[in-house]
Scaffold this motif. Structure first.
Motif, short mmCIF file in Angstrom:
data_model
loop_
_atom_site.label_atom_id
_atom_site.label_comp_id
_atom_site.label_asym_id
_atom_site.label_seq_id
_atom_site.Cartn_x
_atom_site.Cartn_y
_atom_site.Cartn_z
N MET A 3 0.86 -1.25 0.12
CA MET A 3 0.06 -0.10 -0.13
C MET A 3 0.87 1.23 -0.07
SD MET A 3 -2.59 1.48 2.91
CE MET A 3 -3.79 -0.02 3.01
N VAL A 4 0.30 2.25 -0.61
CA VAL A 4 0.97 3.54 -0.69
C VAL A 4 1.28 3.90 0.74
CG1 VAL A 4 0.60 4.27 -3.00
CG2 VAL A 4 -1.11 4.93 -1.05
N GLN A 5 2.44 5.00 1.01
CA GLN A 5 2.36 5.53 2.31
C GLN A 5 1.17 6.69 2.47
OE1 GLN A 5 4.83 4.72 4.38
NE2 GLN A 5 3.67 6.10 6.12
N LEU A 6 0.44 6.61 3.69
CA LEU A 6 -0.72 7.04 3.81
C LEU A 6 -0.35 8.11 5.21
CD1 LEU A 6 -3.16 4.19 4.14
CD2 LEU A 6 -2.89 5.97 2.06
N PRO A 7 -0.94 9.34 5.12
CA PRO A 7 -0.87 10.08 6.24
C PRO A 7 -1.47 9.50 7.47
CG PRO A 7 -2.62 10.88 4.83
CD PRO A 7 -1.97 9.58 4.21
N ASN A 8 -1.16 10.37 8.92
CA ASN A 8 -1.82 9.67 10.03
C ASN A 8 -3.39 10.03 10.03
OD1 ASN A 8 0.91 9.19 10.86
ND2 ASN A 8 1.19 11.11 11.70
N HIS A 9 -3.92 10.91 9.67
CA HIS A 9 -5.19 11.41 9.79
C HIS A 9 -5.77 11.20 8.21
CE1 HIS A 9 -3.85 13.71 13.54
NE2 HIS A 9 -3.72 12.15 13.69
N ILE A 10 -6.92 10.66 8.31
CA ILE A 10 -7.70 10.71 6.91
C ILE A 10 -9.13 11.17 7.10
CG2 ILE A 10 -8.29 9.30 4.88
CD1 ILE A 10 -5.68 7.73 5.09
N PRO A 11 -9.37 12.10 5.97
CA PRO A 11 -10.91 12.19 6.23
C PRO A 11 -12.06 11.31 5.82
CG PRO A 11 -9.99 13.22 4.15
CD PRO A 11 -8.80 12.83 5.05
N VAL A 12 -12.95 11.11 6.58
CA VAL A 12 -14.18 10.01 6.33
C VAL A 12 -15.27 10.47 6.05
CG1 VAL A 12 -15.27 8.08 7.79
CG2 VAL A 12 -12.92 8.55 8.27
N MET A 13 -15.93 10.02 4.98
CA MET A 13 -17.31 10.39 4.26
C MET A 13 -18.28 9.20 4.93
SD MET A 13 -18.70 11.32 0.64
CE MET A 13 -17.45 12.64 0.52
N VAL A 14 -19.19 9.56 5.50
CA VAL A 14 -20.07 8.52 5.88
C VAL A 14 -21.47 8.78 5.39
CG1 VAL A 14 -21.32 7.52 8.00
CG2 VAL A 14 -18.92 8.86 8.41
N LEU A 15 -21.93 7.60 4.79
CA LEU A 15 -23.07 7.67 3.83
C LEU A 15 -23.71 6.22 4.14
CD1 LEU A 15 -21.79 8.84 0.22
CD2 LEU A 15 -22.96 10.15 1.78
N PRO A 16 -25.18 6.42 4.07
CA PRO A 16 -25.79 4.81 4.35
C PRO A 16 -25.64 4.02 3.10
CG PRO A 16 -27.40 6.79 4.36
CD PRO A 16 -25.94 7.26 3.93
N GLU A 17 -25.30 2.76 3.51
CA GLU A 17 -25.03 1.73 2.57
C GLU A 17 -23.89 1.80 1.57
OE1 GLU A 17 -28.87 0.88 0.65
OE2 GLU A 17 -29.58 -0.07 2.58
N ALA A 76 -9.30 16.99 -0.14
CA ALA A 76 -8.71 15.57 -0.66
C ALA A 76 -7.89 15.93 -2.03
CB ALA A 76 -9.70 14.77 -0.95
N LEU A 77 -8.63 16.72 -2.78
CA LEU A 77 -7.98 17.07 -4.28
C LEU A 77 -7.02 18.02 -4.06
CD1 LEU A 77 -11.35 17.71 -6.43
CD2 LEU A 77 -9.74 15.75 -6.49
N GLU A 78 -6.73 18.77 -2.94
CA GLU A 78 -5.77 19.73 -3.08
C GLU A 78 -4.55 19.07 -2.39
OE1 GLU A 78 -7.25 23.18 -0.82
OE2 GLU A 78 -8.25 23.89 -2.71
N MET A 79 -4.89 17.76 -1.92
CA MET A 79 -3.90 17.24 -0.82
C MET A 79 -3.29 16.07 -1.88
SD MET A 79 -5.23 18.09 3.07
CE MET A 79 -3.74 17.24 3.96
N ASN A 80 -3.86 14.70 -1.11
CA ASN A 80 -3.39 13.54 -1.65
C ASN A 80 -4.42 12.55 -2.55
OD1 ASN A 80 -4.94 12.56 0.39
ND2 ASN A 80 -3.01 12.80 1.83
N ARG A 81 -5.72 13.28 -2.65
CA ARG A 81 -6.75 12.57 -3.37
C ARG A 81 -7.35 11.53 -2.38
NH1 ARG A 81 -6.56 14.90 -8.60
NH2 ARG A 81 -7.98 13.43 -9.35
N PHE A 82 -6.95 11.15 -1.24
CA PHE A 82 -7.62 10.09 -0.43
C PHE A 82 -8.52 10.43 0.42
CE2 PHE A 82 -2.77 8.72 -0.05
CZ PHE A 82 -2.58 7.63 -1.25
#
Length: 219
Positions: free
Chosen positions: A1-15, A40-46
């Motif tokens: 896996m690619v190196q990931l940052p310590n904190h990543i945004p989370v989008m919560v959606l039903p199902e 996300a687009l301005e940073m790493n797209r994750f």
């Protein structure tokens, strides 16, 4: 896996269930989600796409890490193609504004008996092939809407033939289970149950049972 940052945004959606290797088209219009995508687009797209575990928008602990492959902004919303990269575990929430951010840990597929996995994978393939060959392809909404040549019409006579060819070429049992889950299992608890399964053998067994139940096959 690619190196990931310590904190990543989370989008919560039903199902919402994002499997490794799968693509997930989506429209994002809620203000906090638009902000998440912009950042996300301005940073790493994750960002992580998480199924809603409760009505309070608490995310399921096991979710899908995604990479934005394409994004088009239309007025105040985004149209995205999100590609699944890996299963992850949400360790703890770091911030809640303007969107949730979590510490995460990647989940590694547990090793198991290769022969057992190969046998289960063959069972799953057989069930999928049977359903595809005996179903009305309109179930998947695959219908040619343009007038075309006789040769092209012949190729479109069974639009899932290419999928069958690809299905038969998949050699990794875990990848096979994820492919079937993301393609054939309707959103809901069953898909999350398959995303939760880090054991390949367990995932295959669940996929066989859920696929059979979904399409009315005998055990």
């Amino acid at each position: 896996m690619v190196q990931l940052p310590n904190h990543i945004p989370v989008m919560v959606l039903p199902e919402a269930t994002l499997f490794p290797g799968a693509t997930y088209p989506m429209k994002v219009s809620q203000a906090s989600h638009v902000k998440l995508v912009k950042d996300a687009l301005e940073m790493n797209r994750f960002f992580i796409l998480a199924n809603e575990d409760t009505p309070e928008s608490i995310p399921c602990p096991i979710s899908g890490l995604g990479l934005i492959r394409a994004a088009i902004k239309v007025k105040g919303s985004y149209h995205l193609i999100l590609q699944g990269l890996a299963r992850i575990y949400l360790e703890k929430r770091i911030s809640a504004y303007p969107y949730d951010t979590y510490e995460i840990s990647p989940l590694v597929e547990s090793s198991g008996n290769a022969k057992v996995q190969e046998s289960l994978a063959e069972q799953l393939k057989e069930k999928v092939v049977y359903v595809i060959k005996n179903m009305d392809v309109k179930t998947f909404g695959i219908v040619a809407k343009v007038s075309t040549t006789a040769q092209f019409k012949k190729k479109l006579a069974n639009p899932l033939e290419d999928f069958l060819t690809y299905l038969k070429s998949v050699q990794q049992p875990g990848v096979l289970a994820d492919l079937v889950a993301s393609t054939f299992i309707v959103p809901g608890k069953d898909r999350q149950a398959l995303l939760d399964a880090c054991s390949v053998s367990d995932r295959l067994r669940r996929a066989i049972k859920i696929f059979g139940k979904t399409y009315g096959l005998a055990d």
